[in-house]
Design an enzyme around this catalytic site. Structure first.
Site, PDB file in Angstrom:
ATOM      1  N   LYS A  53       0.842  -1.203   0.000  1.00  0.00           N
ATOM      2  CA  LYS A  53       0.000   0.000   0.000  1.00  0.00           C
ATOM      3  C   LYS A  53       0.877   1.253   0.000  1.00  0.00           C
ATOM      4  CE  LYS A  53      -3.717  -2.599   2.070  1.00  0.00           C
ATOM      5  NZ  LYS A  53      -4.374  -3.103   3.268  1.00  0.00           N
ATOM      6  N   GLN A  97      -4.661  -1.860   9.413  1.00  0.00           N
ATOM      7  CA  GLN A  97      -4.496  -3.179   8.807  1.00  0.00           C
ATOM      8  C   GLN A  97      -5.061  -4.255   9.748  1.00  0.00           C
ATOM      9  OE1 GLN A  97      -3.194  -3.754   5.637  1.00  0.00           O
ATOM     10  NE2 GLN A  97      -3.905  -5.840   6.003  1.00  0.00           N
ATOM     11  N   ASP A 120     -10.936   2.565   3.733  1.00  0.00           N
ATOM     12  CA  ASP A 120     -11.209   1.137   3.573  1.00  0.00           C
ATOM     13  C   ASP A 120     -12.719   0.895   3.494  1.00  0.00           C
ATOM     14  OD1 ASP A 120      -9.280  -0.755   3.221  1.00  0.00           O
ATOM     15  OD2 ASP A 120      -8.758  -0.944   5.341  1.00  0.00           O
TER      16      ASP A 120
END
Ligand code: NDP
Length: 301
Positions: A53, A97, A120
């Protein structure tokens, strides 16, 4: 023989478009999108995902910050770090994460991310907005699948779509997005009875289960579009999806490979969400700066 949908090529194209858009944003209003990625603990797979990422941010020209935290961090401390990031104007997107250590509630932590920075798209607020088809962000993996479906040029309205998997991050939002495109959607899971009978009627079959060779040729209709979200390892430790690719490919109309299918799309969609957040935050920051100025000039009088 199926047409192989090349997720890597589509992802590279989208990232190039974002890099151009980013340059324009910098030239026009001097805004550089910023993404903060929090990683808790030392899970090796999570470290690879986070590093990919960060690399993608460098590629498109975003500012990025990796925040590595100890596995022993308390939930309270982690929430405090998120609140700090919520208040920073140079950070437009915040990503935690997953998975988190067992003593931390994912639900609590994800719920603390400012919905405007929830790139997200895991917060209940943003997920709810997909349900009413009035959203700002879409969760990255199902959004990537939608882009790959678009690549086929096949009209989704009226198609019989079957999604295997009902997780909050893939299966459920995937189903909602397909409904929003007027597809007829069936969602299957581990309690579904006679799965092959259902999947073999699908014009579009999406598998998000997490088991190698789970989708076999007898489960697939001739000419179907088969999208493989799974990321697994086969008996030789080789990366593979949920679909028995060699057996299904001759029967399908379109199919995504693993690797090189849905995986690269997830990161491209994260970049897309981050630049959208940056644009929206820039407008908001200008507005609130205007309000501060107005309030100050009032109090000066
Ligand atoms: P989850 O484990 O949260 O969900 C798996 C789903 O599969 C569940 O809904 C489960 O049903 C269902 N399932 C399990 N066994 C069966 C069965 N025998 N028959 C029918 N359904 C079954 O996984 P995720 O949704 O998080 O991820 C799914 C896969 O996608 C994983 O391989 C993951 O690594 C991959 N993934 C890939 C991404 C990418 O970028 N390409 C991103 C995210 C995930 P039930 O609910 O009843 O338990």
């Amino acid at each position: 023989m199926a047409v192989i949908i090349d997720g890597k090529a589509v992802s590279d194209r989208i990232k190039s478009e974002i890099a151009l858009e980013n340059k324009k944003l910098m030239d026009d209003i001097g805004v550089m999108p910023g993404l903060a990625v929090i990683i808790v603990g030392n899970d090796s797979a999570s470290k690879i995902y986070v590093s990919n990422k960060i690399k993608a941010c460098e590629k498109v020209g975003f500012y990025s910050e990796k925040i590595q935290l100890s596995e022993k961090i308390s939930q309270k401390e982690l929430v405090a770090r998120i609140e700090e990031l919520n208040n920073r104007v140079d950070i437009d997107g915040i990503l935690v994460q997953l998975p988190l250590p067992k003593h931390i509630s994912e639900k609590v932590v994800l719920g603390k991310i400012d919905p405007r920075k929830d790139v997200d798209c895991f917060s209940p607020f943003n997920v709810g907005r997909i349900t009413i088809n009035d959203y700002r962000f879409l969760p990255c993996t199902p959004a990537g699948v939608m882009e790959l479906l678009k690549e086929t040029g096949v009209e989704l309205a009226g198609k019989n779509c079957v999604v295997i998997g009902r997780s909050n991050i893939v299966g459920k939002p995937m189903a909602m997005m397909l409904i929003n495109e007027s597809a007829t959607v069936t969602v299957c899971h581990s309690k579904t009875v006679n799965l092959p009978e259902i999947t073999s009627k699908a014009d579009i079959l999406i598998s998000a289960v997490g088991k190698p060779k789970f989708v076999t040729a007898d489960m697939v209709k001739d000419g179907a579009i088969v999208i493989d979200v799974g990321i697994n390892h086969d008996e030789n430790g080789k990366l593979c999806g949920d679909v028995d690719f060699n057996a299904v490919e001759p029967k399908a109309g379109y199919i995504t490979p693993v690797p090189g299918g849905v995986g690269p799309m997830t990161i491209a969609m994260l970049m897309k969400n981050t630049i959208m957040a940056a644009k929206a935050n820039a407008i908001l920051n200008v507005k609130s700066a205007g309000k501060t100025k107005a309030a100050k000039s009032k109090s000066d009088k």
